[in-house]
Design a protein around this motif. Structure first.
Motif, short mmCIF file in Angstrom:
data_model
loop_
_atom_site.label_atom_id
_atom_site.label_comp_id
_atom_site.label_asym_id
_atom_site.label_seq_id
_atom_site.Cartn_x
_atom_site.Cartn_y
_atom_site.Cartn_z
N SER A 155 6.63 -2.90 7.74
CA SER A 155 4.94 -2.58 7.25
C SER A 155 4.88 -1.09 6.49
O SER A 155 3.73 -0.94 5.80
CB SER A 155 3.65 -2.53 7.99
OG SER A 155 4.22 -0.92 9.54
N ALA A 168 5.93 0.08 3.74
CA ALA A 168 6.02 -0.34 2.45
C ALA A 168 4.62 -0.76 2.12
O ALA A 168 4.61 -0.55 0.54
CB ALA A 168 6.78 -1.85 2.22
N SER A 169 3.64 -1.15 2.82
CA SER A 169 1.90 -1.25 2.08
C SER A 169 1.71 -0.26 1.85
O SER A 169 0.48 -0.02 1.56
CB SER A 169 1.34 -2.29 3.29
OG SER A 169 1.63 -1.23 4.77
N ASP A 170 2.32 1.14 2.18
CA ASP A 170 1.95 2.24 2.09
C ASP A 170 2.07 2.87 1.06
O ASP A 170 1.87 3.55 0.32
CB ASP A 170 2.00 3.25 3.55
CG ASP A 170 1.90 2.94 4.51
OD1 ASP A 170 0.28 1.89 4.22
OD2 ASP A 170 2.06 3.49 5.81
N LYS A 192 1.96 4.16 -2.32
CA LYS A 192 0.89 3.76 -3.56
C LYS A 192 1.34 3.92 -5.06
O LYS A 192 2.55 4.23 -5.79
CB LYS A 192 0.88 5.44 -4.15
CG LYS A 192 -0.45 5.95 -2.59
CD LYS A 192 -0.70 7.69 -2.55
CE LYS A 192 -1.75 8.20 -1.38
NZ LYS A 192 -2.10 9.34 -1.60
N GLU A 243 6.46 -4.21 -7.35
CA GLU A 243 7.31 -4.61 -6.82
C GLU A 243 8.13 -5.41 -7.67
O GLU A 243 7.93 -5.87 -8.55
CB GLU A 243 6.30 -5.47 -5.94
CG GLU A 243 5.32 -4.55 -5.32
CD GLU A 243 4.87 -5.09 -4.14
OE1 GLU A 243 4.49 -6.98 -4.07
OE2 GLU A 243 4.18 -5.26 -3.11
N ILE A 289 10.23 -1.77 -3.37
CA ILE A 289 9.05 -1.95 -4.09
C ILE A 289 9.49 -0.48 -4.49
O ILE A 289 10.05 0.85 -3.72
CB ILE A 289 8.49 -1.61 -3.38
CG1 ILE A 289 8.10 -2.37 -2.23
CG2 ILE A 289 6.68 -1.38 -2.91
CD1 ILE A 289 7.65 -3.23 -0.91
N SER A 340 12.67 -3.89 1.22
CA SER A 340 11.54 -4.57 2.21
C SER A 340 12.26 -5.59 3.02
O SER A 340 12.16 -6.95 1.46
CB SER A 340 9.96 -4.20 1.27
OG SER A 340 9.73 -5.32 2.37
#
Length: 286
Positions: A42, A44-46, A48, A52, A74, A87
């Motif tokens: 998770s 990876a969702s941070d 900025k 991708e 990413i 990811s």
């Protein structure tokens, strides 16, 4: 030309195709590469301003077959550093040959990456450990005995024979240990035992590994660390102890416990990693 050369000709030009494609999608040079295990997917969702790139779009790259892995590269900024993040990683048990597993790290090197952080979920062998602990990897035991650097060597990438005494960089380990007080999870330092999987180790294998000096066991990380040592990338690797290995207690070893502990520990693990990333620049200047 021998059989291995006919099967794989992994020279510098081969990996430059992957790097050139990725470079065409970004306008910056990543400083740090991340390969995330089960506990930190998770993170990876941070990132900025993410760019991708699906693995299947990258020339001469591999494709993740693990259902829980997103299967994309990413790139962006994370906690003040320019990063490239996988990811979803690649494993021997997916059917890839060892020689193919060099692809991600060689891509990182050609992108200009300076250092790499690897994370994984591992089974605890050391009876002083408990699920939820983090283990900074000091060294490893390669139970499989194979190397991703098998086959023809391109001296422009790295030497034929290379030292791995500092495969898990001492400076980065010192930094990670110095920040342990900022993490509510217990921080250990130990030896990681690698086996190919996808089955977990037997109780007899775990007893053997404990006698050999191993503290935790898993199915990843070592091929990536060896490839990094070959091409001169500094590596920090951290295991989440997601369960106790076979025979350490009477519990059955299964993926559900791994996923549960990973989910419970993810928030603090992310916080700890963010602190490491934020302090990396000062460590590099020393």
């Amino acid at each position: 030309m021998n059989n291995i050369e006919m099967k794989y000709n992994f020279n510098l030009e081969y990996f430059e195709k992957s790097a050139d494609y990725v470079k065409s999608k970004i306008d910056f040079k990543p400083q740090t590469a991340l390969i995330l295990g089960s506990a930190l997917g998770s993170l990876a969702s941070d990132i900025k301003n993410p760019v991708e790139i699906p693995y299947e779009d990258i020339p001469d790259f591999l494709v993740s077959t693990v259902k829980s892995h997103a299967g994309k590269l990413i790139l962006g900024e994370l906690y003040g550093r320019k990063v490239v993040c996988m990811s979803g990683r690649f494993h021997d048990y997916e059917g890839y040959d060892y020689e193919q597993l060099v692809a991600p790290v060689r891509l990182f090197k050609l992108l200009g990456v300076e250092n790499m952080i690897l994370t994984n979920a591992a089974g605890g062998i050391n009876t002083g450990y408990k699920p939820g602990d983090l283990m900074i990897i000091r060294d490893h035991i390669n139970l499989a005995g194979a190397s991703p650097l098998r086959g023809p060597n391109d001296d422009r990438i790295g030497p034929r024979f290379f030292d791995v005494c500092n495969a898990y960089d001492e400076g980065l380990r010192t930094l990670a240990k110095s920040l342990a007080k900022e993490c509510s999870l217990r921080i250990q330092e130990g030896v990681y035992a690698y086996q190919t999987g996808p089955h977990f180790e037997t109780p007899a294998e775990i007893r053997f590994l404990r006698m050999a000096g191993a503290d935790a066991a898993g199915m990843s990380t070592v091929t990536e660390a060896l490839t990094a040592a070959h091409c001169g990338l500094k590596t920090l690797a951290i295991s989440l102890i997601s369960n106790m290995a076979a025979g350490v207690n009477n519990n059955r070893v299964d993926g559900e416990e791994v996923d549960y502990v990973a989910a419970q520990s993810a928030k603090e693990f992310k916080k700890y990693l963010s602190s490491i990333l934020a302090h990396m620049e000062s460590q590099e200047d020393e």
